[in-house]
Design a protein around this motif. Sequence first.
Motif, PDB file in Angstrom:
ATOM      1  N   TRP A 246     -33.625  64.206  83.700  1.00 26.60           N
ATOM      2  CA  TRP A 246     -35.016  64.656  83.694  1.00 26.60           C
ATOM      3  C   TRP A 246     -35.782  63.846  84.739  1.00 26.60           C
ATOM      4  O   TRP A 246     -35.657  62.616  84.794  1.00 26.60           O
ATOM      5  CB  TRP A 246     -35.662  64.425  82.328  1.00 26.60           C
ATOM      6  N   HIS A 247     -36.575  64.525  85.545  1.00 32.17           N
ATOM      7  CA  HIS A 247     -37.301  63.820  86.606  1.00 32.17           C
ATOM      8  C   HIS A 247     -38.450  64.678  87.107  1.00 32.17           C
ATOM      9  O   HIS A 247     -38.549  65.866  86.806  1.00 32.17           O
ATOM     10  CB  HIS A 247     -36.367  63.515  87.780  1.00 32.17           C
ATOM     11  N   THR A 248     -39.280  64.050  87.921  1.00 32.60           N
ATOM     12  CA  THR A 248     -40.333  64.749  88.651  1.00 32.60           C
ATOM     13  C   THR A 248     -40.109  64.403  90.111  1.00 32.60           C
ATOM     14  O   THR A 248     -39.856  63.240  90.443  1.00 32.60           O
ATOM     15  CB  THR A 248     -41.719  64.275  88.181  1.00 32.60           C
ATOM     16  N   ASP A 249     -40.173  65.392  90.994  1.00 25.66           N
ATOM     17  CA  ASP A 249     -39.769  65.152  92.368  1.00 25.66           C
ATOM     18  C   ASP A 249     -40.595  64.042  93.032  1.00 25.66           C
ATOM     19  O   ASP A 249     -41.834  64.073  92.998  1.00 25.66           O
ATOM     20  CB  ASP A 249     -39.856  66.442  93.188  1.00 25.66           C
ATOM     21  N   LEU A 250     -39.831  63.093  93.610  1.00 28.43           N
ATOM     22  CA  LEU A 250     -40.426  61.998  94.389  1.00 28.43           C
ATOM     23  C   LEU A 250     -41.350  61.085  93.571  1.00 28.43           C
ATOM     24  O   LEU A 250     -42.245  60.447  94.125  1.00 28.43           O
ATOM     25  CB  LEU A 250     -41.181  62.563  95.610  1.00 28.43           C
TER      26      LEU A 250
ATOM     27  N   GLN B 267     -41.834  67.990  84.197  1.00 28.40           N
ATOM     28  CA  GLN B 267     -40.592  67.393  84.698  1.00 28.40           C
ATOM     29  C   GLN B 267     -39.491  68.419  84.541  1.00 28.40           C
ATOM     30  O   GLN B 267     -39.675  69.429  83.858  1.00 28.40           O
ATOM     31  CB  GLN B 267     -40.272  66.053  84.026  1.00 28.40           C
ATOM     32  N   HIS B 268     -38.362  68.203  85.207  1.00 25.50           N
ATOM     33  CA  HIS B 268     -37.302  69.203  85.145  1.00 25.50           C
ATOM     34  C   HIS B 268     -35.918  68.571  85.141  1.00 25.50           C
ATOM     35  O   HIS B 268     -35.748  67.398  85.487  1.00 25.50           O
ATOM     36  CB  HIS B 268     -37.445  70.254  86.249  1.00 25.50           C
ATOM     37  N   LEU B 269     -34.953  69.403  84.722  1.00 27.02           N
ATOM     38  CA  LEU B 269     -33.570  68.966  84.529  1.00 27.02           C
ATOM     39  C   LEU B 269     -32.661  70.125  84.908  1.00 27.02           C
ATOM     40  O   LEU B 269     -32.906  71.264  84.523  1.00 27.02           O
ATOM     41  CB  LEU B 269     -33.365  68.637  83.040  1.00 27.02           C
TER      42      LEU B 269
HETATM   43 MN    MN Z   1     -36.152  67.985  91.269  1.00 29.52          MN
END
Ligand code: MN
Length: 289
Positions: free
Chosen positions: A103-107, A263-265
């Motif tokens: 799981w993350h948010t870009d940059l 956020q995305h995965l």
């Molecule tokens: Mn991404």
Amino acid sequence: MTPDIRPFDAALGAEVLGVDLSKALDDETFAAIENAWNEHSVLLFREQSIDEARHLAFSRRFGELETHVLDQYLHPEHPEILIVSNVMDGDRHVGIYDAGRYWHTDLSYMAAPSRGSLLYAIEVPHGEDGEPLGDTLFASTSAAYDALSGSMKGRIADLRAEFSLANRHAKLVADGDADAELEDRHHEKAPPVTHPIARTHPVTGRKSIYVNEGQTARILGLPGDEARDLLEALCAHCARPEFVYRHKWRVGDLLMWDNIPTQHLAVRDYALPRRRYLHRTTLKGAPPR
Ligand code: MN
Ligand code: OGA
């Protein structure tokens, strides 16, 4: 013509109908899309057919573009396009093959994280049953924030966390991916940074939780155990099913998201010879507040 915006049956996201991204959009259509993006956080345009130039031109309507720090995965002729793919050219990855492992948010590991990303599907893997593989999950971190108790909102109000690209890659290497080792130039371009963990959207004013599994190294200003527990609890809270939309890709999908309240995965349930190949543009953003 005004686009038809159909919200998903989920905490975020909407499909936009009646827009052909291969053509230049008039200001009114563009404004409707930009408003819908701020309102719904994730927008889906199906059955598009765009080349690199059109992808870039549409993306630039939203603002300046970012050239990704992982420069080994940039499109050779269009450095503002990041190739997201599991495809190999000999023993070289042609694109970032694990963009969404955690799981993350870009940059989020940059001092000025990305405002948004636009991902266009050119090849999508399918299983034996004909169903698409490699889905992407999106969580509304603003819905997740709203659902926090008053005392938790108070607890995180003034906290900051450290974010780093090195944290993500150390996790990848620890999880067995030797190719994820960073080079010195990556460390130099992306030293660790700190951000508030509750941030406010500059357009909508909505608050959101800003920590993520992949790129948040630690919450600062709390004893180690407490910081770790809080980070884990917030990450788990954001990923609760009621905040999540799961996207099943089709060739020709352009999916764009707002990196502030989401956020995305990526689901890694496919491997070569099943090919997955997408182009991404990345919008510049401002330091979180
Ligand atoms: Mn991404
Ligand atoms: C991205 C990303 C996930 C995916 O492009 O930013 O995280 O499913 N992609 O490819």
